[in-house]
Design an enzyme around this catalytic site. Structure first.
Site, PDB file in Angstrom:
ATOM      1  N   GLY A 118       2.335  -0.667   6.473  1.00 17.71           N
ATOM      2  CA  GLY A 118       2.958   0.021   7.607  1.00 17.71           C
ATOM      3  C   GLY A 118       3.490  -0.956   8.640  1.00 17.71           C
ATOM      4  O   GLY A 118       4.579  -0.783   9.183  1.00 17.71           O
ATOM      5  N   THR A 119       2.714  -1.996   8.909  1.00 13.99           N
ATOM      6  CA  THR A 119       3.094  -2.953   9.957  1.00 13.99           C
ATOM      7  C   THR A 119       3.365  -4.363   9.435  1.00 13.99           C
ATOM      8  O   THR A 119       3.935  -5.175  10.158  1.00 13.99           O
ATOM      9  CB  THR A 119       1.946  -3.079  10.974  1.00 13.99           C
ATOM     10  OG1 THR A 119       0.772  -3.520  10.263  1.00 13.99           O
ATOM     11  CG2 THR A 119       1.658  -1.751  11.659  1.00 13.99           C
ATOM     12  N   GLY A 120       2.890  -4.668   8.259  1.00 12.54           N
ATOM     13  CA  GLY A 120       2.916  -6.048   7.756  1.00 12.54           C
ATOM     14  C   GLY A 120       1.721  -6.856   8.229  1.00 12.54           C
ATOM     15  O   GLY A 120       1.445  -7.938   7.717  1.00 12.54           O
TER      16      GLY A 120
ATOM     17  N   ARG B 229       1.708 -30.904   9.767  1.00  8.19           N
ATOM     18  CA  ARG B 229       1.023 -29.776  10.418  1.00  8.19           C
ATOM     19  C   ARG B 229       0.537 -28.737   9.403  1.00  8.19           C
ATOM     20  O   ARG B 229      -0.563 -28.181   9.556  1.00  8.19           O
ATOM     21  CB  ARG B 229       1.963 -29.132  11.453  1.00  8.19           C
ATOM     22  CG  ARG B 229       2.215 -30.044  12.634  1.00  8.19           C
ATOM     23  CD  ARG B 229       3.405 -29.610  13.459  1.00  8.19           C
ATOM     24  NE  ARG B 229       3.695 -30.586  14.502  1.00  8.19           N
ATOM     25  CZ  ARG B 229       4.847 -30.659  15.161  1.00  8.19           C
ATOM     26  NH1 ARG B 229       5.826 -29.800  14.898  1.00  8.19           N
ATOM     27  NH2 ARG B 229       5.023 -31.576  16.081  1.00  8.19           N
TER      28      ARG B 229
ATOM     29  N   HIS C  83       9.459 -24.324   8.825  1.00  8.79           N
ATOM     30  CA  HIS C  83       8.420 -25.025   9.589  1.00  8.79           C
ATOM     31  C   HIS C  83       7.022 -24.843   9.019  1.00  8.79           C
ATOM     32  O   HIS C  83       6.203 -25.752   9.109  1.00  8.79           O
ATOM     33  CB  HIS C  83       8.421 -24.536  11.046  1.00  8.79           C
ATOM     34  CG  HIS C  83       9.607 -25.007  11.824  1.00  8.79           C
ATOM     35  ND1 HIS C  83       9.620 -25.024  13.204  1.00  8.79           N
ATOM     36  CD2 HIS C  83      10.824 -25.463  11.424  1.00  8.79           C
ATOM     37  CE1 HIS C  83      10.797 -25.488  13.618  1.00  8.79           C
ATOM     38  NE2 HIS C  83      11.548 -25.747  12.563  1.00  8.79           N
ATOM     39  N   ASN C  84       6.731 -23.653   8.492  1.00  9.84           N
ATOM     40  CA  ASN C  84       5.358 -23.321   8.091  1.00  9.84           C
ATOM     41  C   ASN C  84       5.168 -23.300   6.580  1.00  9.84           C
ATOM     42  O   ASN C  84       4.047 -23.089   6.112  1.00  9.84           O
ATOM     43  CB  ASN C  84       4.942 -21.962   8.675  1.00  9.84           C
ATOM     44  CG  ASN C  84       5.266 -21.832  10.146  1.00  9.84           C
ATOM     45  OD1 ASN C  84       6.105 -21.022  10.530  1.00  9.84           O
ATOM     46  ND2 ASN C  84       4.637 -22.649  10.984  1.00  9.84           N
TER      47      ASN C  84
ATOM     48  N   ARG D 111       6.949   0.649   8.891  1.00  4.82           N
ATOM     49  CA  ARG D 111       6.971   1.516  10.077  1.00  4.82           C
ATOM     50  C   ARG D 111       7.509   0.775  11.293  1.00  4.82           C
ATOM     51  O   ARG D 111       7.547   1.324  12.397  1.00  4.82           O
ATOM     52  CB  ARG D 111       5.561   2.052  10.351  1.00  4.82           C
ATOM     53  CG  ARG D 111       5.047   2.962   9.243  1.00  4.82           C
ATOM     54  CD  ARG D 111       3.586   3.322   9.407  1.00  4.82           C
ATOM     55  NE  ARG D 111       3.140   4.184   8.306  1.00  4.82           N
ATOM     56  CZ  ARG D 111       1.874   4.393   7.994  1.00  4.82           C
ATOM     57  NH1 ARG D 111       0.900   3.810   8.696  1.00  4.82           N
ATOM     58  NH2 ARG D 111       1.552   5.180   6.982  1.00  4.82           N
TER      59      ARG D 111
ATOM     60  N   ARG E 196       7.078 -33.934  10.386  1.00  2.21           N
ATOM     61  CA  ARG E 196       6.030 -33.348  11.234  1.00  2.21           C
ATOM     62  C   ARG E 196       5.573 -31.974  10.739  1.00  2.21           C
ATOM     63  O   ARG E 196       4.394 -31.627  10.874  1.00  2.21           O
ATOM     64  CB  ARG E 196       6.507 -33.279  12.691  1.00  2.21           C
ATOM     65  CG  ARG E 196       7.656 -32.316  12.930  1.00  2.21           C
ATOM     66  CD  ARG E 196       8.270 -32.492  14.324  1.00  2.21           C
ATOM     67  NE  ARG E 196       9.218 -31.447  14.674  1.00  2.21           N
ATOM     68  CZ  ARG E 196      10.458 -31.382  14.203  1.00  2.21           C
ATOM     69  NH1 ARG E 196      10.898 -32.268  13.350  1.00  2.21           N
ATOM     70  NH2 ARG E 196      11.264 -30.401  14.589  1.00  2.21           N
ATOM     71  N   HIS E 197       6.490 -31.221  10.169  1.00  2.00           N
ATOM     72  CA  HIS E 197       6.094 -29.887   9.705  1.00  2.00           C
ATOM     73  C   HIS E 197       5.124 -29.976   8.532  1.00  2.00           C
ATOM     74  O   HIS E 197       4.155 -29.209   8.453  1.00  2.00           O
ATOM     75  CB  HIS E 197       7.322 -29.057   9.330  1.00  2.00           C
ATOM     76  CG  HIS E 197       8.261 -28.835  10.473  1.00  2.00           C
ATOM     77  ND1 HIS E 197       7.842 -28.342  11.689  1.00  2.00           N
ATOM     78  CD2 HIS E 197       9.585 -29.073  10.604  1.00  2.00           C
ATOM     79  CE1 HIS E 197       8.868 -28.268  12.515  1.00  2.00           C
ATOM     80  NE2 HIS E 197       9.938 -28.712  11.885  1.00  2.00           N
TER      81      HIS E 197
ATOM     82  N   GLY F 124      -1.758  -5.960   8.468  1.00  2.00           N
ATOM     83  CA  GLY F 124      -2.953  -5.935   7.614  1.00  2.00           C
ATOM     84  C   GLY F 124      -2.767  -6.808   6.384  1.00  2.00           C
ATOM     85  O   GLY F 124      -3.670  -7.572   5.996  1.00  2.00           O
TER      86      GLY F 124
ATOM     87  N   ASP G 257       0.867  -1.177   0.000  1.00  2.00           N
ATOM     88  CA  ASP G 257       0.000   0.000   0.000  1.00  2.00           C
ATOM     89  C   ASP G 257       0.913   1.239   0.000  1.00  2.00           C
ATOM     90  O   ASP G 257       2.136   1.121  -0.207  1.00  2.00           O
ATOM     91  CB  ASP G 257      -0.986  -0.034   1.182  1.00  2.00           C
ATOM     92  CG  ASP G 257      -0.296   0.146   2.528  1.00  2.00           C
ATOM     93  OD1 ASP G 257       0.960   0.203   2.573  1.00  2.00           O
ATOM     94  OD2 ASP G 257      -1.013   0.222   3.546  1.00  2.00           O
ATOM     95  N   HIS G 258       0.333   2.405   0.276  1.00  2.00           N
ATOM     96  CA  HIS G 258       1.131   3.636   0.270  1.00  2.00           C
ATOM     97  C   HIS G 258       2.246   3.599   1.313  1.00  2.00           C
ATOM     98  O   HIS G 258       3.347   4.086   1.080  1.00  2.00           O
ATOM     99  CB  HIS G 258       0.222   4.847   0.499  1.00  2.00           C
ATOM    100  CG  HIS G 258      -0.599   4.744   1.743  1.00  2.00           C
ATOM    101  ND1 HIS G 258      -1.671   3.881   1.841  1.00  2.00           N
ATOM    102  CD2 HIS G 258      -0.489   5.357   2.953  1.00  2.00           C
ATOM    103  CE1 HIS G 258      -2.206   3.991   3.054  1.00  2.00           C
ATOM    104  NE2 HIS G 258      -1.496   4.872   3.746  1.00  2.00           N
TER     105      HIS G 258
HETATM  106  C1  RB5 Z   1      -1.880   2.517   6.619  1.00  2.00           C
HETATM  107  O1  RB5 Z   1      -1.913   3.691   7.354  1.00  2.00           O
HETATM  108  C2  RB5 Z   1      -1.678   1.321   7.544  1.00  2.00           C
HETATM  109  O2  RB5 Z   1      -2.803   1.121   8.327  1.00  2.00           O
HETATM  110  C3  RB5 Z   1      -1.351   0.085   6.740  1.00  2.00           C
HETATM  111  O3  RB5 Z   1      -0.221   0.322   5.973  1.00  2.00           O
HETATM  112  C4  RB5 Z   1      -1.029  -1.177   7.510  1.00  2.00           C
HETATM  113  O4  RB5 Z   1      -0.077  -0.938   8.503  1.00  2.00           O
HETATM  114  C5  RB5 Z   1      -2.166  -1.941   8.001  1.00  2.00           C
HETATM  115  O5  RB5 Z   1      -2.007  -3.041   8.561  1.00  2.00           O
END
Ligand code: RB5
Length: 146
Positions: A65-67, A136, A97-98, A108, A132-133, A69, A7-8
């Site tokens: 931003g966080t990975g 699973r 494993h996965n 971020r 086992r992996h 979502g 995303d952005h």
């Molecule tokens: C966008 O602001 C932010 O919410 C998105 O990039 C992400 O971190 C969501 O999980």
């Protein structure tokens, strides 16, 4: 072929990722987004996850931003095992494993140099099949039907 998307919030890392994959001589397909203009991460996460699910691409790398979502949406798609990783160890174990087939990174949360190490760990590690992996991982899909 590696499917990539962001995303952005992940856009600048996606640009850097295209340079990294080119340097490593690894082919990729970019599913967008194409700018830093605000956008919805599910659109791009779903597109990359579908490419992996259909076998169009073997692996995917998603950045927001966080990975988080991205990992949530990707894991809704049949056959996709997405892992949001903040360390090379997590990325290596997600493959071993996965049998994770989509890596999610948070721009971020981690710096780019760490992201490079995570991407390299993910791409250079293979699944420990036949034990086992594998049992699973198969159970994930038989229990959830996707
Ligand atoms: C966008 O602001 C932010 O919410 C998105 O990039 C992400 O971190 C969501 O999980």
């Amino acid at each position: 072929m590696i499917a990539i998307g962001s995303d952005h919030a992940g856009y600048e890392y996606k640009v850097l990722l295209t340079e990294l994959l080119s340097t490593l001589h690894l082919p990729y397909k970019d599913f967008g987004t194409a700018s830093k203009q605000s956008t919805d991460y599910p659109d791009w996460g779903f597109a990359v996850a579908q490419a992996v699910s259909k076998g169009e691409c073997e692996l995917g790398i998603l950045m927001c931003g966080t990975g988080i979502g991205m990992s949530i949406v990707a894991n809704k798609v049949q056959g996709v095992r997405a892992a949001a990783c903040e360390s090379p160890t997590a990325a290596r174990l997600a493959r071993q494993h996965n049998n994770a087939n989509v890596l999610c990174l948070g721009s971020r949360i981690i710096g780019w140099e760490l992201a490079v190490d995570i991407v390299k760990a993910f791409l250079s590690t293979t699944f420990e099949s036949g034990g086992r992996h594998e049992q699973r991982v198969n159970k994930i899909h038989s229990l959830t039907q996707r």
